[in-house]
Scaffold this motif. Structure first.
Motif, PDB file in Angstrom:
ATOM      1  N   UNK A 117       0.827  -1.207   0.000  1.00 27.03           N
ATOM      2  CA  UNK A 117       0.000   0.000   0.000  1.00 27.03           C
ATOM      3  C   UNK A 117       0.864   1.260   0.000  1.00 27.03           C
ATOM      4  N   UNK A 118       1.953   1.245   0.761  1.00 29.44           N
ATOM      5  CA  UNK A 118       2.853   2.406   0.764  1.00 29.44           C
ATOM      6  C   UNK A 118       3.477   2.598  -0.613  1.00 29.44           C
ATOM      7  N   UNK A 119       3.791   1.505  -1.272  1.00 31.37           N
ATOM      8  CA  UNK A 119       4.378   1.592  -2.612  1.00 31.37           C
ATOM      9  C   UNK A 119       3.352   2.091  -3.629  1.00 31.37           C
ATOM     10  N   UNK A 120       2.130   1.579  -3.531  1.00 33.65           N
ATOM     11  CA  UNK A 120       1.089   1.955  -4.489  1.00 33.65           C
ATOM     12  C   UNK A 120       0.623   3.398  -4.277  1.00 33.65           C
ATOM     13  N   UNK A 121       0.393   3.783  -3.023  1.00 37.81           N
ATOM     14  CA  UNK A 121      -0.195   5.088  -2.750  1.00 37.81           C
ATOM     15  C   UNK A 121       0.824   6.176  -2.435  1.00 37.81           C
ATOM     16  N   UNK A 123       4.018   8.593  -2.759  1.00 37.58           N
ATOM     17  CA  UNK A 123       4.898   9.227  -3.738  1.00 37.58           C
ATOM     18  C   UNK A 123       6.365   9.002  -3.385  1.00 37.58           C
ATOM     19  N   UNK A 124       6.682   8.921  -2.111  1.00 36.72           N
ATOM     20  CA  UNK A 124       8.061   8.777  -1.686  1.00 36.72           C
ATOM     21  C   UNK A 124       8.658   7.419  -2.001  1.00 36.72           C
ATOM     22  N   UNK A 125       7.817   6.446  -2.302  1.00 35.66           N
ATOM     23  CA  UNK A 125       8.285   5.094  -2.560  1.00 35.66           C
ATOM     24  C   UNK A 125       8.578   4.852  -4.045  1.00 35.66           C
ATOM     25  N   UNK A 126       8.312   5.834  -4.889  1.00 37.31           N
ATOM     26  CA  UNK A 126       8.501   5.647  -6.327  1.00 37.31           C
ATOM     27  C   UNK A 126       9.983   5.732  -6.690  1.00 37.31           C
ATOM     28  N   UNK A 127      10.400   4.852  -7.573  1.00 34.93           N
ATOM     29  CA  UNK A 127      11.768   4.853  -8.065  1.00 34.93           C
ATOM     30  C   UNK A 127      11.757   5.393  -9.489  1.00 34.93           C
ATOM     31  N   UNK A 128      12.791   6.096  -9.863  1.00 36.55           N
ATOM     32  CA  UNK A 128      12.790   6.766 -11.163  1.00 36.55           C
ATOM     33  C   UNK A 128      12.735   5.786 -12.338  1.00 36.55           C
ATOM     34  N   UNK A 129      13.271   4.590 -12.200  1.00 39.81           N
ATOM     35  CA  UNK A 129      13.284   3.628 -13.307  1.00 39.81           C
ATOM     36  C   UNK A 129      11.976   2.854 -13.429  1.00 39.81           C
ATOM     37  N   UNK A 130      11.150   2.882 -12.412  1.00 34.17           N
ATOM     38  CA  UNK A 130       9.934   2.083 -12.385  1.00 34.17           C
ATOM     39  C   UNK A 130       8.732   3.005 -12.562  1.00 34.17           C
ATOM     40  N   UNK A 131       7.810   2.597 -13.426  1.00 32.10           N
ATOM     41  CA  UNK A 131       6.611   3.399 -13.639  1.00 32.10           C
ATOM     42  C   UNK A 131       5.706   3.330 -12.415  1.00 32.10           C
ATOM     43  N   UNK A 133       3.068   2.419  -9.858  1.00 29.86           N
ATOM     44  CA  UNK A 133       2.534   1.088  -9.587  1.00 29.86           C
ATOM     45  C   UNK A 133       1.013   1.109  -9.582  1.00 29.86           C
ATOM     46  N   UNK A 134       0.403   0.112 -10.179  1.00 40.76           N
ATOM     47  CA  UNK A 134      -1.061   0.083 -10.225  1.00 40.76           C
ATOM     48  C   UNK A 134      -1.652  -0.422  -8.905  1.00 40.76           C
ATOM     49  N   UNK A 136      -3.854  -2.474  -8.544  1.00 35.91           N
ATOM     50  CA  UNK A 136      -4.176  -3.907  -8.613  1.00 35.91           C
ATOM     51  C   UNK A 136      -3.175  -4.757  -7.842  1.00 35.91           C
ATOM     52  N   UNK A 137      -2.005  -4.211  -7.545  1.00 37.25           N
ATOM     53  CA  UNK A 137      -1.029  -4.961  -6.748  1.00 37.25           C
ATOM     54  C   UNK A 137      -1.577  -5.299  -5.362  1.00 37.25           C
ATOM     55  N   UNK A 138      -2.560  -4.520  -4.898  1.00 35.87           N
ATOM     56  CA  UNK A 138      -3.158  -4.797  -3.594  1.00 35.87           C
ATOM     57  C   UNK A 138      -4.036  -6.042  -3.615  1.00 35.87           C
ATOM     58  N   UNK A 139      -4.417  -6.499  -4.795  1.00 35.98           N
ATOM     59  CA  UNK A 139      -5.286  -7.677  -4.870  1.00 35.98           C
ATOM     60  C   UNK A 139      -4.618  -8.927  -4.322  1.00 35.98           C
ATOM     61  N   UNK A 140      -3.324  -9.083  -4.534  1.00 28.97           N
ATOM     62  CA  UNK A 140      -2.634 -10.274  -4.046  1.00 28.97           C
ATOM     63  C   UNK A 140      -2.751 -10.419  -2.525  1.00 28.97           C
ATOM     64  N   UNK A 141      -2.378  -9.402  -1.727  1.00 24.49           N
ATOM     65  CA  UNK A 141      -2.562  -9.574  -0.283  1.00 24.49           C
ATOM     66  C   UNK A 141      -4.032  -9.660   0.128  1.00 24.49           C
ATOM     67  N   UNK A 142      -4.936  -9.008  -0.616  1.00 27.73           N
ATOM     68  CA  UNK A 142      -6.351  -9.119  -0.276  1.00 27.73           C
ATOM     69  C   UNK A 142      -6.872 -10.532  -0.545  1.00 27.73           C
ATOM     70  N   UNK A 143      -6.437 -11.142  -1.639  1.00 22.91           N
ATOM     71  CA  UNK A 143      -6.807 -12.538  -1.906  1.00 22.91           C
ATOM     72  C   UNK A 143      -6.213 -13.473  -0.847  1.00 22.91           C
TER      73      UNK A 143
END
Length: 176
Positions: A117-121, A123-131, A133-134, A136-143
């Motif tokens: 969630x910190x990575x998805x939501x 801004x401070x977790x964003x890396x310049x080389x990586x677009x 994050x969607x 939808x990545x939260x679906x895995x832990x929710x499942x």
């Protein structure tokens, strides 16, 4: 105050009328009734009155207030109510503590969900080389929470996700 009370009355009334166990979310019918009344009908119907009051007293645009309040309260109903109801019922019925292995799995899940969630939501977790994050990545832990911990687990995971999203929206990367 009155519009918030009307929301609670609509949600509780609908749940009481259309389901045999309004505090349980363990069948398809009960979940559909909860989604229909508590998550959709109650926030939408009560938002008409709330938007009218805010428009009359503060002069804010009616439909902006309506839309903001309806969506905000629907998300709150979806993320907070099941977690609170199931938690209070567990306390009232004297829940027994799970084994350490199960507590460990829940802790790993919570940490993984928080990091995702910190990575998805955040801004401070964003890396310049990586677009960006969607979400939808939260679906895995929710499942994972749904499969291993049932309704209580997935409602707790959804509550944690909503709490972290709200935190990031309010504070953002300035706190990191």
């Amino acid at each position: 105050f009155l519009t918030n009370c009307s929301e609670a009355v609509i949600a509780a009334g609908g749940m009481r009328l259309l389901t045999d166990a309004p505090t349980e979310f363990n069948t398809f019918r009960r979940v559909v009734v909860f989604l229909g009344f508590a998550v959709l009908a109650a926030p939408i119907l009560s938002s008409f009155g709330d938007a009218a009051v805010v428009h009359a007293f503060k002069g804010e645009p009616y439909w902006t207030v309506f839309r903001t309040r309806a969506f905000g309260n629907a998300l709150t109903e979806l993320s907070v109510v099941p977690c609170a109801v199931l938690g209070l019922l567990a306390l009232a019925h004297g829940m027994r503590w799970p084994r350490r292995r199960r507590v460990g799995e829940a802790a790993v899940l919570a940490l993984g969900l928080a990091a995702t969630a910190a990575w998805v939501f955040g801004e401070g977790m964003q890396m310049s080389q990586i677009t960006r994050t969607p979400p939808m990545l939260l679906l895995l832990p929710l499942f994972w929470a749904a499969a291993r911990f049932g309704v209580g687990g997935v409602s707790s995971a959804l509550f944690l996700s909503a709490l972290l999203a709200s935190y990031e929206a309010r504070v953002g990367s300035a706190a990191i």
